[in-house]
Design a protein around this motif. Structure first.
Motif, PDB file in Angstrom:
ATOM      1  N   MET A   1      40.330  39.922  33.784  1.00  0.00           N
ATOM      2  CA  MET A   1      38.962  39.814  34.283  1.00  0.00           C
ATOM      3  C   MET A   1      38.226  41.121  34.017  1.00  0.00           C
ATOM      4  SD  MET A   1      39.520  37.977  37.974  1.00  0.00           S
ATOM      5  CE  MET A   1      40.596  39.307  38.538  1.00  0.00           C
ATOM      6  N   SER A   2      37.033  41.019  33.474  1.00  0.00           N
ATOM      7  CA  SER A   2      36.236  42.226  33.264  1.00  0.00           C
ATOM      8  C   SER A   2      35.281  42.462  34.426  1.00  0.00           C
ATOM      9  CB  SER A   2      35.453  42.134  31.958  1.00  0.00           C
ATOM     10  OG  SER A   2      34.584  41.013  31.966  1.00  0.00           O
ATOM     11  N   GLU A   3      35.024  41.428  35.243  1.00  0.00           N
ATOM     12  CA  GLU A   3      34.177  41.582  36.429  1.00  0.00           C
ATOM     13  C   GLU A   3      34.710  40.677  37.534  1.00  0.00           C
ATOM     14  OE1 GLU A   3      30.030  40.885  35.770  1.00  0.00           O
ATOM     15  OE2 GLU A   3      29.967  42.144  33.966  1.00  0.00           O
ATOM     16  N   ALA A   4      34.581  41.119  38.782  1.00  0.00           N
ATOM     17  CA  ALA A   4      34.963  40.315  39.942  1.00  0.00           C
ATOM     18  C   ALA A   4      34.056  40.702  41.101  1.00  0.00           C
ATOM     19  CB  ALA A   4      36.430  40.533  40.297  1.00  0.00           C
ATOM     20  N   ARG A   5      33.181  39.764  41.505  1.00  0.00           N
ATOM     21  CA  ARG A   5      32.245  40.043  42.595  1.00  0.00           C
ATOM     22  C   ARG A   5      32.306  38.914  43.619  1.00  0.00           C
ATOM     23  NH1 ARG A   5      29.066  40.313  38.131  1.00  0.00           N
ATOM     24  NH2 ARG A   5      27.852  38.507  38.852  1.00  0.00           N
ATOM     25  N   THR A   6      32.153  39.280  44.879  1.00  0.00           N
ATOM     26  CA  THR A   6      32.136  38.282  45.940  1.00  0.00           C
ATOM     27  C   THR A   6      30.706  37.896  46.274  1.00  0.00           C
ATOM     28  OG1 THR A   6      32.164  40.018  47.622  1.00  0.00           O
ATOM     29  CG2 THR A   6      34.299  39.105  46.936  1.00  0.00           C
ATOM     30  N   GLY A   7      30.557  36.707  46.819  1.00  0.00           N
ATOM     31  CA  GLY A   7      29.264  36.227  47.272  1.00  0.00           C
ATOM     32  C   GLY A   7      29.442  35.281  48.438  1.00  0.00           C
ATOM     33  N   GLN A   8      28.347  34.858  49.001  1.00  0.00           N
ATOM     34  CA  GLN A   8      28.391  33.962  50.163  1.00  0.00           C
ATOM     35  C   GLN A   8      27.494  32.761  49.899  1.00  0.00           C
ATOM     36  OE1 GLN A   8      30.346  34.657  52.888  1.00  0.00           O
ATOM     37  NE2 GLN A   8      29.849  32.671  53.804  1.00  0.00           N
ATOM     38  N   SER A   9      28.048  31.571  50.000  1.00  0.00           N
ATOM     39  CA  SER A   9      27.278  30.342  49.878  1.00  0.00           C
ATOM     40  C   SER A   9      27.297  29.608  51.212  1.00  0.00           C
ATOM     41  CB  SER A   9      27.857  29.446  48.774  1.00  0.00           C
ATOM     42  OG  SER A   9      29.102  28.902  49.181  1.00  0.00           O
ATOM     43  N   ARG A  10      26.620  28.472  51.272  1.00  0.00           N
ATOM     44  CA  ARG A  10      26.591  27.695  52.508  1.00  0.00           C
ATOM     45  C   ARG A  10      27.969  27.171  52.879  1.00  0.00           C
ATOM     46  NH1 ARG A  10      21.821  23.534  51.219  1.00  0.00           N
ATOM     47  NH2 ARG A  10      22.887  23.660  49.198  1.00  0.00           N
ATOM     48  N   ASN A  11      28.832  27.015  51.863  1.00  0.00           N
ATOM     49  CA  ASN A  11      30.174  26.484  52.115  1.00  0.00           C
ATOM     50  C   ASN A  11      31.217  27.564  52.343  1.00  0.00           C
ATOM     51  OD1 ASN A  11      29.258  23.823  51.780  1.00  0.00           O
ATOM     52  ND2 ASN A  11      29.452  24.009  49.550  1.00  0.00           N
ATOM     53  N   GLY A  12      30.787  28.824  52.308  1.00  0.00           N
ATOM     54  CA  GLY A  12      31.731  29.910  52.544  1.00  0.00           C
ATOM     55  C   GLY A  12      31.722  30.926  51.421  1.00  0.00           C
ATOM     56  N   PRO A  13      32.610  31.917  51.484  1.00  0.00           N
ATOM     57  CA  PRO A  13      32.650  32.966  50.459  1.00  0.00           C
ATOM     58  C   PRO A  13      33.144  32.420  49.120  1.00  0.00           C
ATOM     59  CG  PRO A  13      34.523  33.178  51.938  1.00  0.00           C
ATOM     60  CD  PRO A  13      33.644  32.104  52.525  1.00  0.00           C
ATOM     61  N   TYR A  14      32.696  33.069  48.042  1.00  0.00           N
ATOM     62  CA  TYR A  14      33.143  32.656  46.707  1.00  0.00           C
ATOM     63  C   TYR A  14      33.320  33.890  45.836  1.00  0.00           C
ATOM     64  CZ  TYR A  14      28.328  33.422  45.084  1.00  0.00           C
ATOM     65  OH  TYR A  14      27.120  33.986  44.770  1.00  0.00           O
TER      66      TYR A  14
ATOM     67  N   MET B   1      34.060  37.270  35.563  1.00  0.00           N
ATOM     68  CA  MET B   1      33.854  37.242  34.117  1.00  0.00           C
ATOM     69  C   MET B   1      35.237  37.328  33.485  1.00  0.00           C
ATOM     70  SD  MET B   1      31.719  36.933  31.637  1.00  0.00           S
ATOM     71  CE  MET B   1      30.096  37.398  32.259  1.00  0.00           C
ATOM     72  N   LEU B   2      35.677  36.209  32.935  1.00  0.00           N
ATOM     73  CA  LEU B   2      36.980  36.160  32.280  1.00  0.00           C
ATOM     74  C   LEU B   2      36.828  36.583  30.823  1.00  0.00           C
ATOM     75  CD1 LEU B   2      38.346  32.786  33.700  1.00  0.00           C
ATOM     76  CD2 LEU B   2      38.628  35.105  34.617  1.00  0.00           C
ATOM     77  N   GLN B   3      37.781  37.343  30.345  1.00  0.00           N
ATOM     78  CA  GLN B   3      37.666  37.908  28.995  1.00  0.00           C
ATOM     79  C   GLN B   3      39.007  37.872  28.296  1.00  0.00           C
ATOM     80  OE1 GLN B   3      35.668  41.846  28.444  1.00  0.00           O
ATOM     81  NE2 GLN B   3      37.649  42.489  27.623  1.00  0.00           N
ATOM     82  N   ASP B   4      38.980  37.493  27.031  1.00  0.00           N
ATOM     83  CA  ASP B   4      40.122  37.725  26.160  1.00  0.00           C
ATOM     84  C   ASP B   4      39.578  38.171  24.814  1.00  0.00           C
ATOM     85  OD1 ASP B   4      39.263  35.467  24.821  1.00  0.00           O
ATOM     86  OD2 ASP B   4      40.966  34.227  25.395  1.00  0.00           O
ATOM     87  N   VAL B   5      40.433  38.208  23.801  1.00  0.00           N
ATOM     88  CA  VAL B   5      40.018  38.757  22.520  1.00  0.00           C
ATOM     89  C   VAL B   5      38.918  37.918  21.864  1.00  0.00           C
ATOM     90  CG1 VAL B   5      41.714  37.502  21.129  1.00  0.00           C
ATOM     91  CG2 VAL B   5      40.958  39.783  20.398  1.00  0.00           C
ATOM     92  N   SER B   6      38.774  36.655  22.278  1.00  0.00           N
ATOM     93  CA  SER B   6      37.777  35.777  21.664  1.00  0.00           C
ATOM     94  C   SER B   6      36.398  35.912  22.276  1.00  0.00           C
ATOM     95  CB  SER B   6      38.231  34.314  21.768  1.00  0.00           C
ATOM     96  OG  SER B   6      38.257  33.895  23.119  1.00  0.00           O
ATOM     97  N   GLY B   7      36.285  36.524  23.464  1.00  0.00           N
ATOM     98  CA  GLY B   7      34.986  36.661  24.090  1.00  0.00           C
ATOM     99  C   GLY B   7      35.065  36.611  25.605  1.00  0.00           C
ATOM    100  N   GLN B   8      33.927  36.295  26.247  1.00  0.00           N
ATOM    101  CA  GLN B   8      33.835  36.274  27.697  1.00  0.00           C
ATOM    102  C   GLN B   8      33.270  34.942  28.176  1.00  0.00           C
ATOM    103  OE1 GLN B   8      31.304  39.696  28.528  1.00  0.00           O
ATOM    104  NE2 GLN B   8      33.090  40.974  28.942  1.00  0.00           N
TER     105      GLN B   8
END
Length: 337
Positions: A1-14, A18-25
């Motif tokens: 993972m190149s990025e990992a961020r938390t957030g809050q929606s009406r149904n709870g945290p999420y 950003m998943l990354q490998d040699v082919s892209g993101q």
């Protein structure tokens, strides 16, 4: 993972990843309640996921329904990091060759040689990325961008010969040096503490200041101009420039830096269309527009070559006495009748 961020929606945290490998993101989401089973996700981790793909705002986005962490020691990092088109060592060697060829003023040549041969600086430059995202965002990207800006500055100096060609080259090589300390290298390309607090312009000046202090044979006016070129290369205050360009060389460096960054960003956008018949890219957030893949003007047909020059007959006494046969012929393309 190149990025990992938390957030809050009406149904709870999420999680927004950003998943990354040699082919892209690719963007991915982990919604509640699965998100609560993985409280410690962070950029730089290697994960194996099972997910469903959907179209969201003209881009493919994954919704993860299963995730497991993979030990970094068991992974081949070349499977996950975007490749550099040219080895960083080759890029740095070309930059050094430019210095040897172009810097005829000995104090400039000596300064750049000492900076580029410094073990800490060299060790930081080779793996450095050109940015966290947008342009040259891969290992070796900083050196690729630096070399391109240097070449662009030299080309423009040929067009405008009144420019100080040598200080332009020196500034082009040093203008983004601080990025090697602003961002981390490896799986997680993140801002360092000093990168967030100071930025790459200030970090770059800090790193070269000891070398400038020891450059007793370099005119103080040239040193002042060099610092101005580095400080103003972002062009405008709203783009992070502490100072705006105030010399012709400063304008040239700013535009050379900007055009190379934009061309690399465009290349990445068009790469998404390879293998498709689409004429328009998805919306490019950093450019605030869609991009059109225009048709190219056809290349001219290959000329028919004469092996003996222009094929004209020699005149009068230019003929050789034994010039009794016409030994001129055309090289035709294979398959011609």
């Amino acid at each position: 993972m190149s990025e990992a961020r938390t957030g809050q929606s009406r149904n709870g945290p999420y999680w927004s990843l950003m998943l990354q490998d040699v082919s892209g993101q690719m963007e991915a989401k982990i919604w509640s309640p699965l998100s609560q089973a993985h409280p410690g996700l962070s950029a730089g981790q290697i994960v194996q996921v099972r997910a469903q793909a959907a179209n969201y705002r003209d881009k493919c986005q994954l919704t993860i329904d299963q995730l497991s962490e993979v030990d970094v020691a068991e992974a081949d990092l070349t499977d996950f990091l975007p490749p550099s088109p040219v080895r960083p060592e080759a890029l740095l060697a070309e930059i050094e060759d430019l210095c040897r060829r172009e810097l005829t003023h000995k104090p400039w040549r000596s300064l750049l040689k000492k900076i580029l041969n410094d073990p800490e600086i060299r060790g930081r430059l080779l793996p450095a990325t050109g940015a966290k995202a947008v342009h040259h965002a891969y290992a070796g990207g900083l050196l690729e961008h630096t070399l391109a800006v240097a070449r662009a500055c030299l080309a423009l100096a040929n067009l405008y010969p009144h420019l100080d060609r040598q200080i332009l080259l020196a500034a082009a090589i040093l203008h983004d040096l601080g990025k090697a300390w602003e961002l981390t290298s490896g799986l997680a390309c993140e801002y360092t503490d000093e990168g967030r607090l100071l930025g790459h312009i200030q970090l770059g000046l800090t790193r070269i200041e000891p070398f400038l202090a020891k450059a007793k044979d370099l005119d103080e006016g040239l040193i002042l101009h060099l610092k101005h070129l580095i400080l103003s290369h972002h062009g405008e205050y709203e783009f992070g420039a502490p100072k705006r360009p105030k010399t012709p060389e400063a304008f040239i460096l700013h535009f050379a830096d900007n055009i190379d960054a934009k061309m690399n960003t465009l290349a990445g956008a068009y790469a998404e269309l390879e293998g498709t018949e689409q004429s328009w890219t998805p919306f490019q957030r950093y450019l605030d527009r869609y991009l059109y893949r225009a048709p190219h003007t056809p290349a001219p047909p290959a000329p028919v070559l004469s092996l003996l020059g222009d094929g004209k007959e020699p005149k009068g006494d230019q003929k050789k006495p034994d010039d009794r046969i016409d030994d001129r012929f055309l090289l035709l393309p294979l398959g011609s009748d």
